[in-house]
Design a protein around this motif. Structure first.
Motif: not given
Length: 319
Positions: A78-82, A87-90, A62-66
């Motif tokens: 951007r690619r993850a949202l698309e 997204v939880l991004c550093e 469902d989600a990613v940590y970047v």
């Protein structure tokens, strides 16, 4: 949850918090280095995956940590949202306000949560500061002084890589900038800035800036990669001062202390130990589930990126 990248902060701090949270299952950890992905997966669970796109293609997350270098965060967010992932991004998510605005709009359009991991904002010591300010304990805020400096890192550290967006500003300077936004923002101007360049690597190894707020308050910030360790801020008001001596990296077992100086006396407010990385994960989960407010999302993403952009510009001009 999927993970895009095997950074040091992921290994030491964020993945223990993610894997240990009762509402999260780590199902895939991606790296361009298959051996590194396998090592992370052995410790934290999930499947080791070679490449980031292969993680985003999976239907079981469902989600990613970047936790990628600054130069790569915006693209993979951007690619993850698309791919319709939360997204939880550093930090820093981006270094331009235009990029940050575009990502916020994309997240809104896709109905996905977008968080930037300024984990210190989730530590309760800063709520103590906010409560003291709201109660008028130091009067009207006149100035902020904030510093974050760390000792030198190995030569292969990404902070020394210009092509990956390294440097002192993106590595540590963004913390005092975010502090200024929290207490003096959101409409701040960069009145002057200096960055110390490293001629070998091309990145900045230290710097300072002066920021101004519409009400006349000012912020003095300092940061560096070749310094004795220091992470603190002070807020000076018309009637007193608040000091936070371990502002950005308190260990999970650390009892924080917020100091209040007023009328020649000094008070100490003890804040029980808390793992700010676990608090980030909890905020992220609640943001996905209910849209609960968090200091890690919203307009601050754009304001923060705009300040970074303006600071670079001021330093180039020599202001």
């Amino acid at each position: 949850m999927g993970v895009l990248g095997c950074a040091d902060i992921a290994w030491r701090r964020m993945l223990p918090a993610l894997a240990g949270h009762p509402c999260i299952e780590v199902v895939a950890i991606g790296s361009r280095d298959a051996a590194k992905a396998a090592a992370f997966a052995r410790r934290f669970g999930g499947d080791p995956v070679t490449g980031y796109e292969a993680v985003l293609d999976r239907p079981d997350l469902d989600a990613v940590y970047v936790p990628l270098p600054p130069a790569l965060n915006a693209e993979w967010t951007r690619r993850a949202l698309e791919a319709d992932k939360h997204v939880l991004c550093e930090k820093p998510l981006t270094v331009t306000a235009r990029q940050a605005s575009a990502l916020r709009e994309l997240a809104r359009a896709r109905g996905r949560a977008l968080f930037e991991n300024y984990m210190f904002l989730c530590h309760p010591q800063h709520r103590v500061v906010a409560d003291l300010l709201a109660a008028g304990r130091i009067g009207e805020v006149r100035s902020l002084a904030a510093e974050f400096t760390i000792p030198g890192k190995p030569a292969d550290d990404i902070r020394h890589r210009r092509d990956l967006g390294g440097g002192a500003l993106t590595g540590v300077g963004v913390y005092p900038l975010r502090t200024a936004l929290r207490y003096l923002g959101p409409v701040l101007q960069v009145a002057g800035a200096h960055l110390k360049p490293d001629r070998r690597t091309g990145v900045d190894t230290g710097g300072a800036a002066l920021l101004t707020a519409p009400d006349g308050a000012v912020a003095h910030i300092g940061f560096g990669l070749e310094h004795a360790y220091r992470c603190r801020y002070e807020l000076t008001g018309s009637e007193g001062r608040i000091i936070v001596p371990r502002a950005y990296t308190p260990p999970a077992d650390h009892t924080a202390v917020v100091h209040l100086e007023r009328d020649g006396s000094r008070e100490e407010f003890l804040v029980p130990p808390q793992d700010q990385f676990r608090s980030v994960v909890t905020d992220f989960v609640e943001g996905i589930r209910s849209g609960a407010p968090s200091p890690l999302t919203g307009r601050a993403l754009t304001d923060q990126a705009g300040l970074v952009e303006d600071l670079y510009a001021a330093a180039r001009r020599g202001n």
